[in-house]
Design a protein around this motif. Structure first.
Motif, PDB file in Angstrom:
ATOM      1  N   SER A   1     -11.027  23.601  15.587  1.00  0.00           N
ATOM      2  CA  SER A   1     -11.728  24.233  16.701  1.00  0.00           C
ATOM      3  C   SER A   1     -11.657  25.761  16.595  1.00  0.00           C
ATOM      4  CB  SER A   1     -11.131  23.775  18.037  1.00  0.00           C
ATOM      5  OG  SER A   1      -9.735  24.074  18.100  1.00  0.00           O
TER       6      SER A   1
ATOM      7  N   SER B   1     -13.940  26.821  13.666  1.00  0.00           N
ATOM      8  CA  SER B   1     -15.336  26.666  14.072  1.00  0.00           C
ATOM      9  C   SER B   1     -15.760  27.794  15.011  1.00  0.00           C
ATOM     10  CB  SER B   1     -15.526  25.312  14.757  1.00  0.00           C
ATOM     11  OG  SER B   1     -16.868  25.141  15.150  1.00  0.00           O
ATOM     12  N   ARG B   2     -14.891  28.128  15.940  1.00  0.00           N
ATOM     13  CA  ARG B   2     -15.201  29.196  16.896  1.00  0.00           C
ATOM     14  C   ARG B   2     -15.327  30.551  16.200  1.00  0.00           C
ATOM     15  NH1 ARG B   2     -11.654  32.455  19.095  1.00  0.00           N
ATOM     16  NH2 ARG B   2      -9.898  31.037  18.665  1.00  0.00           N
TER      17      ARG B   2
ATOM     18  N   LEU C   1     -15.999  31.123  13.013  1.00  0.00           N
ATOM     19  CA  LEU C   1     -17.173  31.118  12.133  1.00  0.00           C
ATOM     20  C   LEU C   1     -18.451  31.342  12.932  1.00  0.00           C
ATOM     21  CD1 LEU C   1     -16.309  28.220   9.662  1.00  0.00           C
ATOM     22  CD2 LEU C   1     -16.672  30.614   9.045  1.00  0.00           C
ATOM     23  N   SER C   2     -18.522  30.763  14.113  1.00  0.00           N
ATOM     24  CA  SER C   2     -19.697  30.948  14.971  1.00  0.00           C
ATOM     25  C   SER C   2     -19.855  32.418  15.362  1.00  0.00           C
ATOM     26  CB  SER C   2     -19.572  30.084  16.231  1.00  0.00           C
ATOM     27  OG  SER C   2     -19.581  28.713  15.907  1.00  0.00           O
ATOM     28  N   THR C   3     -18.717  33.055  15.673  1.00  0.00           N
ATOM     29  CA  THR C   3     -18.751  34.482  16.026  1.00  0.00           C
ATOM     30  C   THR C   3     -19.167  35.328  14.823  1.00  0.00           C
ATOM     31  OG1 THR C   3     -16.986  34.168  17.649  1.00  0.00           O
ATOM     32  CG2 THR C   3     -17.400  36.422  16.906  1.00  0.00           C
TER      33      THR C   3
ATOM     34  N   ALA D   1     -20.938  34.357  12.343  1.00  0.00           N
ATOM     35  CA  ALA D   1     -22.348  34.068  12.053  1.00  0.00           C
ATOM     36  C   ALA D   1     -23.266  34.877  12.972  1.00  0.00           C
ATOM     37  CB  ALA D   1     -22.616  32.579  12.212  1.00  0.00           C
ATOM     38  N   GLN D   2     -22.875  35.032  14.217  1.00  0.00           N
ATOM     39  CA  GLN D   2     -23.672  35.820  15.168  1.00  0.00           C
ATOM     40  C   GLN D   2     -23.799  37.274  14.718  1.00  0.00           C
ATOM     41  OE1 GLN D   2     -21.923  35.359  19.063  1.00  0.00           O
ATOM     42  NE2 GLN D   2     -22.194  33.141  19.087  1.00  0.00           N
TER      43      GLN D   2
ATOM     44  N   GLU E   1     -23.208  32.760   7.027  1.00  0.00           N
ATOM     45  CA  GLU E   1     -24.405  31.980   7.322  1.00  0.00           C
ATOM     46  C   GLU E   1     -24.093  30.499   7.143  1.00  0.00           C
ATOM     47  OE1 GLU E   1     -27.566  33.206   4.813  1.00  0.00           O
ATOM     48  OE2 GLU E   1     -27.548  35.296   5.465  1.00  0.00           O
ATOM     49  N   LYS E   2     -24.663  29.677   8.001  1.00  0.00           N
ATOM     50  CA  LYS E   2     -24.411  28.242   7.911  1.00  0.00           C
ATOM     51  C   LYS E   2     -25.589  27.544   7.258  1.00  0.00           C
ATOM     52  CE  LYS E   2     -23.048  24.213  10.690  1.00  0.00           C
ATOM     53  NZ  LYS E   2     -22.725  23.727  12.050  1.00  0.00           N
TER      54      LYS E   2
ATOM     55  N   LYS F   1     -27.817  24.641   6.987  1.00  0.00           N
ATOM     56  CA  LYS F   1     -28.173  23.575   7.924  1.00  0.00           C
ATOM     57  C   LYS F   1     -28.108  22.188   7.288  1.00  0.00           C
ATOM     58  CE  LYS F   1     -31.130  26.522  10.756  1.00  0.00           C
ATOM     59  NZ  LYS F   1     -32.503  26.764  11.286  1.00  0.00           N
TER      60      LYS F   1
ATOM     61  N   TYR G   1     -20.509  26.997   5.135  1.00  0.00           N
ATOM     62  CA  TYR G   1     -20.784  28.403   5.404  1.00  0.00           C
ATOM     63  C   TYR G   1     -20.703  29.221   4.121  1.00  0.00           C
ATOM     64  CZ  TYR G   1     -20.395  27.670  10.477  1.00  0.00           C
ATOM     65  OH  TYR G   1     -20.593  27.261  11.770  1.00  0.00           O
TER      66      TYR G   1
END
Length: 262
Positions: free
Chosen positions: A45, A48-49, A51-53, A55-56, A61-62, A64, A69
């Protein structure tokens, strides 16, 4: 107390985000949440959190399709700024261009990062060979000519630390024997240049020489690299002279004067 806890958590998040970014390499250009969780010892978790930040902000980059990543363009942008601001990059560029013209082979500028070398500048020849030398790439120092130059003229303890890490075999002529590596580095210090033949990449050869700053410290290495078919044994002495001359010219541009070397 709550404020202090928040500060601690923020610092921890920044630290872990940086650890994630540093986990990417040429050998592992893409990473999954589960892999990072295991290698970094973090909860999925949390990974994941973060990596999301990242990526923003464009740092990763993820994919799809695979869910893995990879590094984003923001990293490239920052890397370009660092490279352009390096004094050695500015001073060595014209010297490298001349070296390419004189030898007909691709030239690189490398610096030491821990136990690895990083290519910070590259001048391509007209008939390049496909080898693992793109900018920003890290390679083990002990099996590249640039890396051997850098550790040969470095503090001696780094050699033993590299040996303690283990000398992995990457190609048919990788030096994996500690005593052989020590003797090789002593020879490099005496003659002023290093040669690597099929030590990292099969079928390629490179010749490297040191670049010194105004204090006489070796801060970088300049090399030429190409296929063995072009860089034959009998050509090495002449190529080495040209590479060493290029290293001396770059050193002079950095303010080095060998007359004052103690």
């Amino acid at each position: 107390m709550d404020i202090e806890n928040k500060k601690t958590q923020t610092l921890s998040s920044v630290h872990n985000a940086l650890r994630i970014l540093k986990s990417f390499s040429t050998f592992e250009p893409s990473q999954r949440v589960s892999d990072l969780s295991i290698s970094l010892g973090l909860a999925k978790s949390t990974v994941s959190r973060l990596l999301s930040t990242l990526a923003q902000e464009g740092f990763v980059e993820k994919d799809k399709k695979t869910g893995a990543y990879k590094l984003g363009l923001s990293v490239l942008t920052l890397g370009g700024i660092v490279t352009n601001e390096l004094e050695i990059h500015k001073e060595a560029s014209p010297v490298m261009n001349k070296l390419v013209n004189d030898t007909g082979e691709t030239a690189h500028l490398s610096v030491l990062d821990g136990f690895d070398t990083i290519y910070i500048h590259k001048e391509e020849c007209n008939h390049p060979v496909k080898i693992l030398t793109h900018l920003g790439r890290k390679n083990p120092a002990y099996c590249t000519s640039s890396g051997k130059v850098l550790i040969a003229f470095h503090e001696k303890n780094i050699v033993e630390e590299i040996i303690d890490q283990g000398l992995l075999k990457y190609a048919s002529k990788t030096i994996t024997d500690p005593d052989k590596l020590r003797k090789e580095l002593e020879l490099i210090c005496k003659r002023g240049y290093a040669v690597s033949t099929s030590e990292l990449t099969e079928g390629t050869r490179s010749v490297s020489a040191p670049i010194r700053d105004f204090t006489g410290k070796v801060v970088s290495a300049i090399n030429v690299v190409g296929p063995i078919e072009r860089m034959k044994d009998y050509k090495i002495p002449d190529i080495a002279k040209k590479v060493m001359k290029a290293g001396e010219e770059a050193s002079q541009r950095m303010g080095y004067d060998k007359r004052f070397l103690g």
